[in-house]
Scaffold this motif. Structure first.
Motif, PDB file in Angstrom:
ATOM      1  N   TRP A 164      31.676  15.326 -15.778  1.00 48.66           N
ATOM      2  CA  TRP A 164      32.090  16.530 -15.072  1.00 48.66           C
ATOM      3  C   TRP A 164      32.188  16.366 -13.511  1.00 48.66           C
ATOM      4  O   TRP A 164      33.034  17.113 -13.164  1.00 48.66           O
ATOM      5  N   ARG A 165      31.559  15.320 -13.112  1.00 43.66           N
ATOM      6  CA  ARG A 165      32.075  14.970 -11.613  1.00 43.66           C
ATOM      7  C   ARG A 165      33.566  14.617 -11.616  1.00 43.66           C
ATOM      8  O   ARG A 165      34.089  15.198 -10.622  1.00 43.66           O
ATOM      9  N   ARG A 166      33.774  13.738 -12.469  1.00 41.10           N
ATOM     10  CA  ARG A 166      35.225  13.323 -12.443  1.00 41.10           C
ATOM     11  C   ARG A 166      36.264  14.450 -12.648  1.00 41.10           C
ATOM     12  O   ARG A 166      37.482  14.558 -12.402  1.00 41.10           O
ATOM     13  N   MET A 167      35.716  15.145 -13.711  1.00 41.15           N
ATOM     14  CA  MET A 167      36.560  16.361 -14.048  1.00 41.15           C
ATOM     15  C   MET A 167      36.685  17.399 -13.053  1.00 41.15           C
ATOM     16  O   MET A 167      37.889  17.809 -12.663  1.00 41.15           O
ATOM     17  N   ALA A 168      35.738  17.670 -12.185  1.00 38.67           N
ATOM     18  CA  ALA A 168      35.661  18.519 -10.946  1.00 38.67           C
ATOM     19  C   ALA A 168      36.746  17.808 -10.070  1.00 38.67           C
ATOM     20  O   ALA A 168      37.429  18.669  -9.370  1.00 38.67           O
ATOM     21  N   ALA A 169      36.372  16.672  -9.743  1.00 41.17           N
ATOM     22  CA  ALA A 169      37.518  16.162  -8.782  1.00 41.17           C
ATOM     23  C   ALA A 169      39.004  16.254  -9.195  1.00 41.17           C
ATOM     24  O   ALA A 169      39.929  16.368  -8.393  1.00 41.17           O
ATOM     25  N   ALA A 170      39.100  15.861 -10.431  1.00 44.19           N
ATOM     26  CA  ALA A 170      40.549  15.934 -11.131  1.00 44.19           C
ATOM     27  C   ALA A 170      41.108  17.501 -10.913  1.00 44.19           C
ATOM     28  O   ALA A 170      42.218  17.695 -10.676  1.00 44.19           O
ATOM     29  N   LEU A 171      40.139  18.600 -10.943  1.00 47.30           N
ATOM     30  CA  LEU A 171      40.904  19.924 -11.064  1.00 47.30           C
ATOM     31  C   LEU A 171      40.908  20.234  -9.577  1.00 47.30           C
ATOM     32  O   LEU A 171      41.626  21.188  -9.114  1.00 47.30           O
ATOM     33  N   MET A 172      40.059  19.662  -8.754  1.00 52.95           N
ATOM     34  CA  MET A 172      40.239  19.740  -7.065  1.00 52.95           C
ATOM     35  C   MET A 172      41.520  19.285  -6.501  1.00 52.95           C
ATOM     36  O   MET A 172      42.368  19.765  -5.935  1.00 52.95           O
ATOM     37  N   VAL A 173      41.936  18.069  -7.139  1.00 53.53           N
ATOM     38  CA  VAL A 173      43.216  17.531  -7.065  1.00 53.53           C
ATOM     39  C   VAL A 173      44.300  18.481  -7.291  1.00 53.53           C
ATOM     40  O   VAL A 173      45.363  18.930  -6.530  1.00 53.53           O
ATOM     41  N   LEU A 174      44.220  18.975  -8.463  1.00 58.19           N
ATOM     42  CA  LEU A 174      45.317  19.871  -9.188  1.00 58.19           C
ATOM     43  C   LEU A 174      45.412  21.181  -8.137  1.00 58.19           C
ATOM     44  O   LEU A 174      46.425  21.512  -7.872  1.00 58.19           O
ATOM     45  N   GLY A 175      44.250  21.546  -7.733  1.00 57.75           N
ATOM     46  CA  GLY A 175      44.478  22.805  -7.124  1.00 57.75           C
ATOM     47  C   GLY A 175      44.942  22.534  -5.511  1.00 57.75           C
ATOM     48  O   GLY A 175      45.578  23.320  -4.980  1.00 57.75           O
ATOM     49  N   ALA A 176      44.725  21.193  -5.196  1.00 53.21           N
ATOM     50  CA  ALA A 176      45.031  20.759  -3.952  1.00 53.21           C
ATOM     51  C   ALA A 176      46.724  20.769  -3.868  1.00 53.21           C
ATOM     52  O   ALA A 176      47.385  21.082  -3.074  1.00 53.21           O
ATOM     53  N   VAL A 177      47.147  20.107  -4.963  1.00 51.94           N
ATOM     54  CA  VAL A 177      48.517  20.139  -5.201  1.00 51.94           C
ATOM     55  C   VAL A 177      49.412  21.403  -5.267  1.00 51.94           C
ATOM     56  O   VAL A 177      50.314  21.863  -4.481  1.00 51.94           O
ATOM     57  N   PHE A 178      48.588  22.414  -5.797  1.00 54.07           N
ATOM     58  CA  PHE A 178      49.152  23.937  -5.996  1.00 54.07           C
ATOM     59  C   PHE A 178      49.179  24.386  -4.528  1.00 54.07           C
ATOM     60  O   PHE A 178      50.148  24.940  -4.037  1.00 54.07           O
ATOM     61  N   LEU A 212      38.307  15.615   0.031  1.00 53.72           N
ATOM     62  CA  LEU A 212      36.962  16.028  -0.652  1.00 53.72           C
ATOM     63  C   LEU A 212      36.930  15.544  -2.081  1.00 53.72           C
ATOM     64  O   LEU A 212      35.861  15.038  -2.489  1.00 53.72           O
ATOM     65  N   ALA A 213      38.156  15.626  -2.839  1.00 57.60           N
ATOM     66  CA  ALA A 213      38.023  15.159  -4.252  1.00 57.60           C
ATOM     67  C   ALA A 213      37.793  13.775  -4.136  1.00 57.60           C
ATOM     68  O   ALA A 213      37.003  13.201  -5.088  1.00 57.60           O
ATOM     69  N   ALA A 214      38.241  12.895  -3.067  1.00 58.47           N
ATOM     70  CA  ALA A 214      37.929  11.524  -3.143  1.00 58.47           C
ATOM     71  C   ALA A 214      36.424  11.108  -2.863  1.00 58.47           C
ATOM     72  O   ALA A 214      35.979  10.066  -3.635  1.00 58.47           O
ATOM     73  N   PHE A 215      35.786  12.145  -2.134  1.00 56.00           N
ATOM     74  CA  PHE A 215      34.410  11.936  -1.943  1.00 56.00           C
ATOM     75  C   PHE A 215      33.651  12.072  -3.189  1.00 56.00           C
ATOM     76  O   PHE A 215      32.684  11.376  -3.433  1.00 56.00           O
ATOM     77  N   VAL A 216      33.888  13.119  -3.857  1.00 58.91           N
ATOM     78  CA  VAL A 216      33.335  13.391  -5.268  1.00 58.91           C
ATOM     79  C   VAL A 216      33.772  12.257  -6.264  1.00 58.91           C
ATOM     80  O   VAL A 216      32.552  11.952  -6.908  1.00 58.91           O
ATOM     81  N   LEU A 217      34.813  11.569  -6.327  1.00 62.54           N
ATOM     82  CA  LEU A 217      34.906  10.461  -7.042  1.00 62.54           C
ATOM     83  C   LEU A 217      34.312   9.302  -6.644  1.00 62.54           C
ATOM     84  O   LEU A 217      33.743   8.681  -7.733  1.00 62.54           O
ATOM     85  N   ASN A 218      34.044   8.856  -5.497  1.00 62.46           N
ATOM     86  CA  ASN A 218      33.164   8.217  -4.899  1.00 62.46           C
ATOM     87  C   ASN A 218      31.655   8.063  -5.564  1.00 62.46           C
ATOM     88  O   ASN A 218      30.938   7.164  -5.544  1.00 62.46           O
ATOM     89  N   ASN A 219      31.325   9.412  -5.850  1.00 64.90           N
ATOM     90  CA  ASN A 219      29.972   9.596  -6.381  1.00 64.90           C
ATOM     91  C   ASN A 219      29.980   9.763  -7.876  1.00 64.90           C
ATOM     92  O   ASN A 219      28.906  10.220  -8.291  1.00 64.90           O
ATOM     93  N   ALA A 220      31.094   9.409  -8.518  1.00 60.07           N
ATOM     94  CA  ALA A 220      31.208   9.833  -9.820  1.00 60.07           C
ATOM     95  C   ALA A 220      31.083   8.289 -10.610  1.00 60.07           C
ATOM     96  O   ALA A 220      32.044   8.002 -11.299  1.00 60.07           O
TER      97      ALA A 220
END
Length: 304
Positions: free
Chosen positions: A285-299, A136-144
């Motif tokens: 903020w879209r890129r920041m949201a995606a970065a935080l999503m990736v961090l959550g995914a790793v956790f 999902l983070a990858a999709f957000v980044l594609n739209n950032a």
């Protein structure tokens, strides 16, 4: 709480983000420099730094007790890292570093596939949720920003897969040095880092004289920031793993996406416009949201 270990984890992420921004800067500032050309020049610099690191922690047993048996794993870690980095450099020619770094969260689904097929590991609900969040983070980044070209996405996936294989080789090599030579895990990881980049540097030194277009003064100078950031990052990461363990270290390392998003506008504000165009607040903020999503995914992926 281990504040020193925590600080080393965040420092690792900061250095990693700096490395990816530096590689983008080198590619943009050096006309005609290819991704493989940057890798060769950077490998030469990192090889020299790795020699200095090895001499600082010298132990002759590395080359006597079971060395030949460990060589195939060492070659694997070096080969897969170089292939992965070349692929990411190629992607950076088409996509901004502030999107590339969070996109590396796609390592999670690839790592899951490798773990299930090669190591017969069980994937639970938390791992499935983590994989879904990373995608999902990858999709957000594609739209950032501008849509990410399929070729660039292919480079990121290929690079992420190669990084997974390199990480597996480094983990196996670290465990063997720990069990066979009695090194602590952090010292074994340091020696793995040094040996991997020394081999990389030797290989680059043999190839570069035949690549005169890549082997230029400006190419070498522009590759130095990336080289210093990257190898320092790996050394600090080894220390972080020793203090906090691999799982916590990986989670902290993946704050690099957040740092990459934050550092990009700061660098642009200071005049480093070669990185990318100024981003709007919405894109930031879209890129920041995606970065935080990736961090959550790793956790989530490491949650047991």
């Amino acid at each position: 709480m281990d504040w020193i270990g925590l600080a080393s984890g965040f420092l690792t992420a900061l250095l990693s983000a700096g490395a990816f921004l530096s590689s983008t800067w080198a590619l943009k500032r050096t006309p005609g420099l290819t991704s493989s050309g940057l890798m060769l020049n950077a490998a030469l610099v990192m090889g020299l730094l790795a020699w200095a690191l090895l001499l600082g922690f010298w132990d002759s047993r590395l080359f006597t007790e079971g060395f030949l048996d460990r060589v195939p794993i060492l070659i694997g870690s070096t080969l897969f890292f170089s292939l992965g980095q070349i692929a990411i450099f190629a992607a950076q020619k088409h996509v901004e570093a502030s999107r590339i770094v969070p996109l590396l969260g796609l390592k999670l689904p690839l790592l899951a596939v490798i773990s299930v097929i090669c190591f017969e590991e069980h994937i639970g609900i938390f791992q499935i949720l983590a994989i879904a969040l990373a995608i999902l983070a990858a999709f957000v980044l594609n739209n950032a920003g501008k849509a990410i070209p399929l070729k660039a996405l292919g480079y990121v996936l290929g690079g992420s897969c190669a990084f997974c294989l390199s990480d597996i080789c480094l983990t196996l090599l670290t465990k063997r040095l720990h069990s066979e030579l009695g090194f602590s895990m952090e010292l074994a990881a340091l020696h793995c880092t040094a040996l991997t980049y020394i081999l990389l540097g030797i290989t680059a030194a043999a190839i570069l004289p035949q690549q005169r277009k890549a082997f230029t003064r400006s190419a070498i100078l522009h590759s130095i920031p990336y080289s210093v950031f990257w190898i320092t990052c790996i050394v600090v990461l080894s220390f972080c793993f020793g203090r906090l363990g691999t799982v916590n270290g990986i989670i902290l390392q993946n704050t690099r996406g957040v740092f990459a998003v934050i550092l990009t506008p700061i660098c642009i504000w200071f005049g480093c416009t070669a990185l990318e165009n100024k981003m709007s607040p919405a894109i930031f903020w879209r890129r920041m949201a995606a970065a935080l999503m990736v961090l959550g995914a790793v956790f989530l992926y490491n949650f047991r």
